[in-house]
Design an enzyme around this catalytic site. Structure first.
Site, short mmCIF file in Angstrom:
data_model
loop_
_atom_site.label_atom_id
_atom_site.label_comp_id
_atom_site.label_asym_id
_atom_site.label_seq_id
_atom_site.Cartn_x
_atom_site.Cartn_y
_atom_site.Cartn_z
N HIS A 65 0.79 -1.14 -0.10
CA HIS A 65 0.13 0.23 -0.15
C HIS A 65 0.96 1.24 -0.23
O HIS A 65 0.50 2.15 0.45
CB HIS A 65 -0.87 0.05 1.39
CG HIS A 65 -2.06 -1.04 1.25
ND1 HIS A 65 -2.53 -1.54 2.24
CD2 HIS A 65 -2.69 -1.69 0.40
CE1 HIS A 65 -3.47 -2.45 2.14
NE2 HIS A 65 -3.52 -2.72 0.78
N LYS A 107 -2.91 -8.64 -6.78
CA LYS A 107 -3.24 -9.95 -7.56
C LYS A 107 -4.62 -10.32 -7.34
O LYS A 107 -4.92 -10.60 -5.88
CB LYS A 107 -2.15 -10.76 -7.91
CG LYS A 107 -2.25 -11.56 -9.26
CD LYS A 107 -1.69 -10.81 -10.16
CE LYS A 107 -1.41 -11.40 -11.33
NZ LYS A 107 -0.50 -10.75 -12.34
N SER A 363 -1.65 -0.18 -18.71
CA SER A 363 -2.67 -0.19 -17.87
C SER A 363 -2.65 1.31 -17.07
O SER A 363 -3.70 1.91 -16.96
CB SER A 363 -2.63 -0.96 -16.75
OG SER A 363 -3.26 -2.27 -17.29
N1 GLU Z 1 -1.58 -9.02 -15.32
C1 GLU Z 1 -0.77 -8.21 -15.90
C2 GLU Z 1 0.67 -8.65 -15.23
O1 GLU Z 1 0.86 -9.29 -14.51
C3 GLU Z 1 -1.18 -6.87 -16.04
C4 GLU Z 1 -1.50 -6.31 -14.79
C5 GLU Z 1 -1.96 -4.77 -14.99
O2 GLU Z 1 -2.36 -4.07 -16.12
O3 GLU Z 1 -2.45 -4.15 -13.88
O4 GLU Z 1 1.53 -7.60 -15.56
#
Ligand code: GLU
Length: 472
Positions: A65, A107, A363
């Site tokens: 965080h 995640k 992203s």
């Molecule tokens: N799942 C992707 C990664 O492991 C993208 C994560 C994201 O874009 O937040 O990096």
């Protein structure tokens, strides 16, 4: 713990962290805080599947965080378990730090085999999971922002943003609650190919360092390099495609149900089409087929790109790997034991937490677009075109030469969203590689790029805690 390694996935990451932490100046307590998973949500929720109710197991883990929101994908896989999600969330923290994306790591995972469900079932599972995240305050544009990962795509992200928006109708920034959305749902152009393109930029950057290539007995540049790619999902396909377009030769392709190898090169689009038509790569014309795809990891090549799941290269096969460079497009494809064996062989391993950071980088661009409520390029494209046009008029006058319509069109084109996203990604991947490499060459005792990447990440996260102190 997996049978391929004496460490669990998360323990393996902790081990790499500890190895790097020795080269940083932070106290034991600060290092412990950086290393720990801050919040864990495990849920079991019922979903109506056919005539019965199925109880679905799912997770969202926020590793750090130190910056908000937390960020990281959601995977759908039967291998999902708490240790795996913890490990992947930790990797997200370090990944974001390495590419200077101002997010904490997280995640999510749902323990299902998506191929066993209808689209309607998957929609109900995804929406119910999002509802659980909303209830527990584990999602939101300033809190935690999921994205696609193994087994998920823009389709699932659309269901997530729609569910979140209906539960938070007054949130003007609701579109920023998830990334990797289709463009029609607030996504950004270039997100689909971002991870694979980032893998290509990273490998190209590594190959551009002549000194390092000479040490490996290779020539500088990606042109002519022989590559094997494992996993033809979104990441593997795009990585292979961009490498091939830059002049690399794709000699091997590996899928879970068979592999193919051809020394003179395989056209990636033809192979992908064949796989879709036949259900596997086996029997692809003029290539040698391998029913046990894992054997193909050990075939001759310059660069091996594992782009599927974790722990595919382990103590049992690492010694037989012939590649001189391994580009970790997947998260955690090498176990710590494999890492040691490959380091002894002098293999250059480009670590996952750097190499596959292209996805989260774009992203970040998508999230910024959502918060600013405007498409990239909208304000400046025409302005730039007019500027370039008048510059070309002046150049034409001064050089007394006509500038053809074709030249004018090429030279005066203003930036579209896709151009800005691709160039932002390219810049990010090039800079981050050089930053990691600098730590690698300038820190005595650091033997691999993974340790150097961890040092960069620990320093960036550590300084956040150090400069603001710990509350209260
Ligand atoms: N799942 C992707 C990664 O492991 C993208 C994560 C994201 O874009 O937040 O990096």
């Amino acid at each position: 713990m997996s049978e391929k390694s004496s460490y669990s996935f998360f323990e393996g990451i902790e081990r790499s962290f500890d190895k790097a932490a020795k080269f940083t100046r932070f106290s034991k307590g600060v290092l412990e805080q950086i290393k720990s998973c801050n919040s864990t949500l495990q849920v079991k929720f019922p979903v109506q599947i056919g005539d019965d109710v199925e109880v679905i197991e799912a997770y969202r883990i926020q590793h750090s965080h130190h910056k908000l929101p937390c960020k990281g994908g959601i995977r759908f896989s039967l291998d999902v378990n708490q240790d795996e999600v913890m490990a992947l969330s930790a990797l997200m923290s370090y990944k974001c730090a390495i590419v200077d994306v101002p997010f904490g790591g997280a995640k999510g995972g749902i323990k299902i085999d998506p191929s066993k469900y209808s689209v309607a079932d998957l929609e109900r599972i995804t929406r119910r999971y999002t509802f659980e995240l909303c209830k527990k305050n584990f999602i939101g544009p300033g809190v935690d922002v999921p994205a696609p990962d193994y087994g998920t795509s823009g389709r699932e992200m659309s269901w997530i943003v729609d569910t979140y928006t209906s539960m938070n109708p007054n949130d003007v920034n609701a579109a920023g609650c998830v990334t990797g959305k289709p463009v029609s749902q607030g996504g950004v152009r270039g997100r689909v190919e971002a991870t694979g393109l980032g893998v290509f930029f990273g490998i190209r950057e590594a190959c551009s360092v002549e000194e390092d290539m000479v040490k490996l007995g290779l020539t500088k540049g990606i042109l002519g390099k022989k590559i094997i790619v494992q996993g033809l999902g979104n990441v593997g396909y795009h990585a292979a495609k961009y490498c091939q377009d830059a002049g690399a030769i794709i000699v091997g392709l590996i899928e879970y149900n068979g592999a193919i190898y051809k020394e003179s090169g395989i056209d990636i689009d033809k192979a992908q089409l064949y796989r879709k038509q036949h259900g596997s790569l086996l029997g692809f014309p003029e290539a040698t087929s391998f029913e046990d795809g894992t054997l193909a990891l050990e075939l001759p090549c310059d660069i091996l790109i594992p782009a599927a799941l974790e722990s595919v290269i382990h103590a049992g096969n690492a010694a037989r790997i012939q590649a001189k460079i391994i580009g970790e497009a997947a998260n955690g494809p090498l176990t710590p034991d494999a890492d040691e064996i490959l380091a002894k062989k002098g293999v250059l391993v480009i670590p996952d937490m750097y190499l596959n950071a292209g996805g989260v980088t774009v992203s970040y661009f998508e999230w910024l677009k959502n918060l600013s409520h405007v498409r990239y390029g909208r304000l400046e494209k025409r302005f730039m075109e007019k500027r370039y046009d008048s510059l070309l008029d002046t150049v034409g006058l001064l050089s007394q030469r006509d500038i053809s319509d074709k030249e004018r069109l090429r030279l005066s084109k203003g930036p579209e969203e896709i151009d800005l996203v691709h160039s932002g990604l390219e810049d990010t991947m090039m800079n981050a590689y050089q930053e990691i490499r600098n730590v690698f060459v300038s820190t005595p005792g650091v033997e691999d790029l993974r340790t150097a990447a961890f040092i960069c990440a620990i320093n960036k996260i550590g300084i956040c805690y150090e400069e603001r102190g710990i509350f209260p």
